[in-house]
Write a protein that holds these residues in place. Structure first.
Motif, mmCIF file in Angstrom:
data_model
loop_
_atom_site.group_PDB
_atom_site.id
_atom_site.type_symbol
_atom_site.label_atom_id
_atom_site.label_comp_id
_atom_site.label_asym_id
_atom_site.label_seq_id
_atom_site.Cartn_x
_atom_site.Cartn_y
_atom_site.Cartn_z
ATOM 1 N N TYR A 137 43.866 63.796 55.233
ATOM 2 C CA TYR A 137 43.670 64.844 56.233
ATOM 3 C C TYR A 137 43.282 64.227 57.572
ATOM 4 O O TYR A 137 42.951 63.046 57.662
ATOM 5 C CB TYR A 137 42.609 65.846 55.766
ATOM 6 C CG TYR A 137 41.233 65.256 55.537
ATOM 7 C CD1 TYR A 137 40.284 65.223 56.560
ATOM 8 C CD2 TYR A 137 40.881 64.728 54.292
ATOM 9 C CE1 TYR A 137 39.025 64.679 56.351
ATOM 10 C CE2 TYR A 137 39.624 64.190 54.079
ATOM 11 C CZ TYR A 137 38.698 64.169 55.114
ATOM 12 O OH TYR A 137 37.455 63.635 54.907
ATOM 13 N N SER A 145 40.972 63.333 60.395
ATOM 14 C CA SER A 145 39.534 63.077 60.444
ATOM 15 C C SER A 145 38.817 63.863 61.530
ATOM 16 O O SER A 145 37.600 64.071 61.455
ATOM 17 C CB SER A 145 39.277 61.585 60.667
ATOM 18 O OG SER A 145 39.955 61.140 61.836
ATOM 19 N N GLN A 197 37.779 68.678 57.181
ATOM 20 C CA GLN A 197 36.548 68.065 56.669
ATOM 21 C C GLN A 197 35.836 69.029 55.717
ATOM 22 O O GLN A 197 35.335 68.626 54.662
ATOM 23 C CB GLN A 197 35.626 67.693 57.827
ATOM 24 C CG GLN A 197 36.174 66.638 58.772
ATOM 25 C CD GLN A 197 35.306 66.471 60.003
ATOM 26 O OE1 GLN A 197 34.143 66.861 60.017
ATOM 27 N NE2 GLN A 197 35.864 65.903 61.051
ATOM 28 N N THR A 230 42.005 59.277 55.722
ATOM 29 C CA THR A 230 42.172 60.147 56.882
ATOM 30 C C THR A 230 43.185 59.564 57.865
ATOM 31 O O THR A 230 43.464 58.368 57.864
ATOM 32 C CB THR A 230 40.833 60.360 57.614
ATOM 33 O OG1 THR A 230 40.343 59.095 58.086
ATOM 34 C CG2 THR A 230 39.804 60.987 56.687
#
Length: 328
Positions: free
Chosen positions: A171, A173, A179, A200
């Motif tokens: 994903y 960051s 998050q 990330t």
């Protein structure tokens, strides 16, 4: 010269035509009308989920019979573009601004604390500091959340890949929504004694190398409703699928990019929810300060049968009875 042969009347007509053309171009870029209010819609980036949310907003407003025009703007994931769009919307004094995705909502909220803002594709408005409370915003921002059922997605993942022990996730960051979802995923995997391999990225350009670094280290991958990953799903799955690794996604739009399965949110529906909230504000029925953040309440499992076959995954009969098989 040829121009010297033109009559003054012809020259004047040409000048008027040119001026008329300029006026039409300006109007198409930022619609204005003395009688019809203009609503701003700013979308972070173009990908299927956010496009569907946008469509849902527009359809909901039209279904309510409101006579409005839309100033549609896409920032193409550029922060400076977001800032310019937000400032222009505010300076135009639009009665309402729709913002699609957390970064878009945050930039618009920073640009004005007076103009009503209805956002969607935001996982947690409170965590994103857009509202004081999801139950009662007490700011000029409200909208619909795309918080997805991570626990149900993990359950689906283990039904399709029952021997999975090492779960990868990728994903952005810097995206607070991602998050937030990654933390929920971590907690869910800890309950089951599974190992999380967490990587990330900061841009679409990082996805290919990051995906390659996961090969041989994970049994399956889970990706949240992350804007960078959503935009780069074909890049990700071009590496993972040939390696025999399925990708469980946060929403259905990612299945179109080669994802394996989801119990995801419906972004068109979330857009409709946001659109109706905006209509209530325009009709004077509610104020964003008092409008609780709304959520999708029903979810359905969807499995990309094309990818399942490529991965040689046999969908359990019990799951096939309740899940929708789609082909992308």
């Amino acid at each position: 010269m040829k121009f010297g042969k033109l009559t003054l009347a012809a020259a004047a007509a040409a000048t008027l035509l040119a001026l008329s053309g300029c006026g039409e171009q300006s109007d198409s870029a930022a619609p204005q009308s003395k009688d019809v209010p203009v609503l701003g819609i700013v979308q972070l980036v173009e990908h299927p989920a956010l496009d569907e949310a946008n469509r849902g907003i527009v359809d909901a407003i039209k279904a309510r019979g409101l006579k409005v025009e839309f100033d549609q703007q896409n920032a193409q994931a550029d922060q400076s573009n977001l800032g310019n769009i937000a400032q222009r919307f505010v300076s135009q004094q639009y009665p309402l601004i729709f913002a699609i995705a957390t970064p878009a909502a945050q930039v618009v909220a920073n640009a004005t604390d007076k103009t009503p803002i209805v956002a969607t594709a935001v996982t947690d408005f409170e965590v994103a500091k857009l509202v004081k409370s999801n139950k009662k915003p007490q700011t000029n921002v409200t909208g619909s959340s795309d918080l997805n059922p991570v626990a149900e997605q993990v359950k689906l993942m283990l039904e399709l890949v029952p021997n999975a022990k090492r779960i990868g996730t990728i994903y952005n960051s810097s995206e607070i929504n991602s998050q937030f979802q990654a933390q929920i995923l971590k907690e869910e995997l800890q309950k089951r004694g599974l190992t999380l391999v967490e990587l990330t990225v900061s841009s679409v350009n990082d996805v290919q190398q990051t995906a390659q670094s996961m090969i041989g280290k994970v049994d399956v991958i889970y990706v949240p409703t992350d804007n960078i990953i959503a935009s780069a799903m074909p890049v990700l799955t071009k590496i993972t699928t040939p390696a025999g690794i399925g990708v469980i996604t946060g929403e259905e739009g990612m299945l179109k990019g080669g994802g394996l399965a989801t119990v995801g949110v419906d972004y068109y529906n979330l857009g409709q929810i946001a659109g109706n909230m905006g209509a209530d504000i325009l009709e004077g029925k509610a104020k964003p300060q008092d409008m609780a953040i709304r959520y999708q309440t029903e979810f359905k499992s969807k499995i990309n049968a094309t990818v399942a076959e490529q991965l040689e995954i046999k969908v359990p009969e019990s799951l096939a009875k309740i899940a929708e098989l789609v082909r992308y």
